[in-house]
Write a protein that holds these residues in place. Structure first.
Motif, mmCIF file in Angstrom:
data_model
loop_
_atom_site.group_PDB
_atom_site.id
_atom_site.type_symbol
_atom_site.label_atom_id
_atom_site.label_comp_id
_atom_site.label_asym_id
_atom_site.label_seq_id
_atom_site.Cartn_x
_atom_site.Cartn_y
_atom_site.Cartn_z
ATOM 1 N N VAL A 9 6.717 -42.088 8.321
ATOM 2 C CA VAL A 9 7.483 -41.016 7.692
ATOM 3 C C VAL A 9 8.388 -40.337 8.711
ATOM 4 O O VAL A 9 9.555 -40.069 8.469
ATOM 5 N N GLY A 10 7.828 -40.067 9.891
ATOM 6 C CA GLY A 10 8.615 -39.441 10.945
ATOM 7 C C GLY A 10 9.783 -40.304 11.367
ATOM 8 O O GLY A 10 10.899 -39.811 11.566
ATOM 9 N N LEU A 11 9.551 -41.612 11.462
ATOM 10 C CA LEU A 11 10.632 -42.527 11.833
ATOM 11 C C LEU A 11 11.698 -42.563 10.765
ATOM 12 O O LEU A 11 12.898 -42.618 11.066
ATOM 13 N N HIS A 12 11.298 -42.513 9.497
ATOM 14 C CA HIS A 12 12.265 -42.518 8.401
ATOM 15 C C HIS A 12 13.121 -41.256 8.437
ATOM 16 O O HIS A 12 14.342 -41.324 8.275
ATOM 17 N N ALA A 13 12.462 -40.127 8.664
ATOM 18 C CA ALA A 13 13.207 -38.870 8.740
ATOM 19 C C ALA A 13 14.212 -38.897 9.870
ATOM 20 O O ALA A 13 15.343 -38.426 9.740
ATOM 21 N N GLU A 14 13.796 -39.480 10.994
ATOM 22 C CA GLU A 14 14.696 -39.577 12.138
ATOM 23 C C GLU A 14 15.880 -40.480 11.812
ATOM 24 O O GLU A 14 17.023 -40.196 12.167
ATOM 25 N N ALA A 15 15.611 -41.569 11.094
ATOM 26 C CA ALA A 15 16.689 -42.489 10.708
ATOM 27 C C ALA A 15 17.667 -41.803 9.771
ATOM 28 O O ALA A 15 18.880 -42.003 9.863
ATOM 29 N N VAL A 16 17.140 -40.963 8.859
ATOM 30 C CA VAL A 16 18.008 -40.228 7.942
ATOM 31 C C VAL A 16 18.909 -39.284 8.723
ATOM 32 O O VAL A 16 20.105 -39.169 8.465
ATOM 33 N N ARG A 17 18.343 -38.591 9.712
ATOM 34 C CA ARG A 17 19.133 -37.671 10.533
ATOM 35 C C ARG A 17 20.202 -38.420 11.306
ATOM 36 O O ARG A 17 21.356 -37.992 11.386
ATOM 37 N N GLU A 18 19.842 -39.564 11.882
ATOM 38 C CA GLU A 18 20.811 -40.350 12.636
ATOM 39 C C GLU A 18 21.929 -40.845 11.738
ATOM 40 O O GLU A 18 23.102 -40.855 12.108
ATOM 41 N N ASN A 19 21.568 -41.267 10.504
ATOM 42 C CA ASN A 19 22.580 -41.745 9.569
ATOM 43 C C ASN A 19 23.544 -40.624 9.191
ATOM 44 O O ASN A 19 24.749 -40.836 9.079
ATOM 45 N N ALA A 20 22.992 -39.394 9.008
ATOM 46 C CA ALA A 20 23.831 -38.252 8.669
ATOM 47 C C ALA A 20 24.803 -37.950 9.798
ATOM 48 O O ALA A 20 25.956 -37.607 9.572
ATOM 49 N N GLU A 21 24.302 -38.088 11.039
ATOM 50 C CA GLU A 21 25.159 -37.814 12.186
ATOM 51 C C GLU A 21 26.246 -38.859 12.344
ATOM 52 O O GLU A 21 27.330 -38.579 12.854
ATOM 53 N N GLU A 22 25.978 -40.090 11.910
ATOM 54 C CA GLU A 22 26.948 -41.170 12.034
ATOM 55 C C GLU A 22 28.061 -41.061 11.000
ATOM 56 O O GLU A 22 29.158 -41.555 11.218
ATOM 57 N N ARG A 23 27.779 -40.412 9.889
ATOM 58 C CA ARG A 23 28.797 -40.289 8.849
ATOM 59 C C ARG A 23 29.938 -39.395 9.316
ATOM 60 O O ARG A 23 29.743 -38.422 10.027
ATOM 61 N N LYS A 24 31.138 -39.735 8.906
ATOM 62 C CA LYS A 24 32.308 -38.962 9.291
ATOM 63 C C LYS A 24 32.286 -37.603 8.594
ATOM 64 O O LYS A 24 31.849 -37.480 7.447
ATOM 65 N N LEU A 25 32.777 -36.609 9.309
ATOM 66 C CA LEU A 25 32.769 -35.244 8.779
ATOM 67 C C LEU A 25 34.105 -34.918 8.116
ATOM 68 O O LEU A 25 35.159 -34.997 8.743
ATOM 69 N N VAL A 26 34.029 -34.544 6.845
ATOM 70 C CA VAL A 26 35.196 -34.090 6.087
ATOM 71 C C VAL A 26 35.076 -32.576 5.945
ATOM 72 O O VAL A 26 34.133 -32.075 5.327
ATOM 73 N N LEU A 27 36.018 -31.858 6.521
ATOM 74 C CA LEU A 27 36.020 -30.398 6.464
ATOM 75 C C LEU A 27 37.032 -29.939 5.422
ATOM 76 O O LEU A 27 38.224 -30.226 5.543
ATOM 77 N N VAL A 28 36.550 -29.243 4.416
ATOM 78 C CA VAL A 28 37.399 -28.780 3.318
ATOM 79 C C VAL A 28 37.648 -27.283 3.446
ATOM 80 O O VAL A 28 36.704 -26.496 3.574
ATOM 81 N N PHE A 29 38.911 -26.909 3.416
ATOM 82 C CA PHE A 29 39.286 -25.500 3.296
ATOM 83 C C PHE A 29 39.731 -25.285 1.850
ATOM 84 O O PHE A 29 40.758 -25.805 1.422
ATOM 85 N N PHE A 30 38.930 -24.505 1.117
ATOM 86 C CA PHE A 30 39.171 -24.298 -0.308
ATOM 87 C C PHE A 30 39.808 -22.939 -0.503
ATOM 88 O O PHE A 30 39.218 -21.901 -0.180
ATOM 89 N N GLY A 31 41.020 -22.916 -1.039
ATOM 90 C CA GLY A 31 41.795 -21.687 -1.089
ATOM 91 C C GLY A 31 41.845 -20.967 -2.414
ATOM 92 O O GLY A 31 42.553 -19.967 -2.529
ATOM 93 N N SER A 32 41.119 -21.432 -3.406
ATOM 94 C CA SER A 32 41.178 -20.805 -4.727
ATOM 95 C C SER A 32 40.032 -19.807 -4.914
ATOM 96 O O SER A 32 38.919 -20.048 -4.444
ATOM 97 N N PRO A 33 40.265 -18.713 -5.639
ATOM 98 C CA PRO A 33 39.172 -17.790 -5.968
ATOM 99 C C PRO A 33 38.304 -18.300 -7.106
ATOM 100 O O PRO A 33 37.249 -17.721 -7.395
ATOM 101 N N ASN A 34 38.738 -19.380 -7.750
ATOM 102 C CA ASN A 34 38.059 -19.911 -8.928
ATOM 103 C C ASN A 34 37.352 -21.219 -8.573
ATOM 104 O O ASN A 34 38.000 -22.231 -8.315
#
Length: 211
Positions: A9-34
């Motif tokens: 379980v610990g190894l799986h959790a670590e793999a999930v964290r590593e996979n999340a870190e490998e994914r590219k980061l998309v930063l969204v600036f959302f300008g609407s009040p709605n």
């Protein structure tokens, strides 16, 4: 019931964290009040092709209510801003692979809370031109600009694109393209939505190919 071997379980959790870190980061600036308006609808169409393959962080301009630049000139002498409310956004900008600006047009420009965020990029202009730091933000990024216009005239979208191009020039960011949804005040722009949706999805796919 199958009990996993100790440590699996610990190894799986670590793999999930590593996979999340490998994914590219998309930063969204959302300008609407709605949160559920036309700008959100266009943004969702853009993000659909990227879901699962990227990590998406959203900065909602109206919820964050970032203070405007006060021209204190601290950034002219040091690589920082005197107002700490932008520091976590600075960290996201530096880490991002893609920056998305999704906004409606207000008086041929950006809504005030989003404009305040854009104006706070003055710290990068100062780093470049006052402190002589050639690349204040090291990682190169691609940007997508998504604009909704109540008017059928797209002049405001072009003005916004010019403003963002200038701000992006000091954060090592190139605009990959823009999707515009005009005429949203006219029956919610139903006649123009399909074209805008297709443009947003095509832009997302093009950016994904570059990542």
């Amino acid at each position: 019931m199958i009990v996993p071997a100790k440590g699996v379980v610990g190894l799986h959790a670590e793999a999930v964290r590593e996979n999340a870190e490998e994914r590219k980061l998309v930063l969204v600036f959302f300008g609407s009040p709605n949160r559920d308006g036309t700008t959100a609808k266009l943004l969702n169409e853009f993000l659909k092709p990227l879901e699962g393959n990227t990590r998406i962080e959203t900065v909602s301009a109206y919820e964050r209510n970032i203070a405007p630049c006060i021209a204190c000139n601290v950034c002219v002498g040091e690589e920082r801003c005197s107002q700490p409310d932008f520091d976590d956004i600075d960290a996201l900008i530096r880490a991002a692979d893609v920056i998305v600006v999704a906004t409606p047009v207000y008086n041929l420009s950006l809504p005030a809370p989003l404009k305040a965020i854009v104006d706070r990029t003055q710290r990068y202009f100062a780093a470049r031109f006052s402190l002589g730091i050639r690349n204040p933000v090291e990682k190169h990024k691609l940007a997508a600009v998504l604009v909704t216009c109540g008017s059928k005239d797209c002049e405001g979208a072009q003005i916004i694109a010019r403003q963002l191009k200038l701000a992006f020039s000091v954060i090592n960011t190139s605009i990959a393209g823009m999707a515009v949804w005009p005429g949203t005040d006219f029956d919610e722009g139903r006649e123009t939505f399909e074209k805008a949706r297709n443009s947003a999805r095509e832009l997302a796919l093009a950016i994904e190919c570059e990542l």
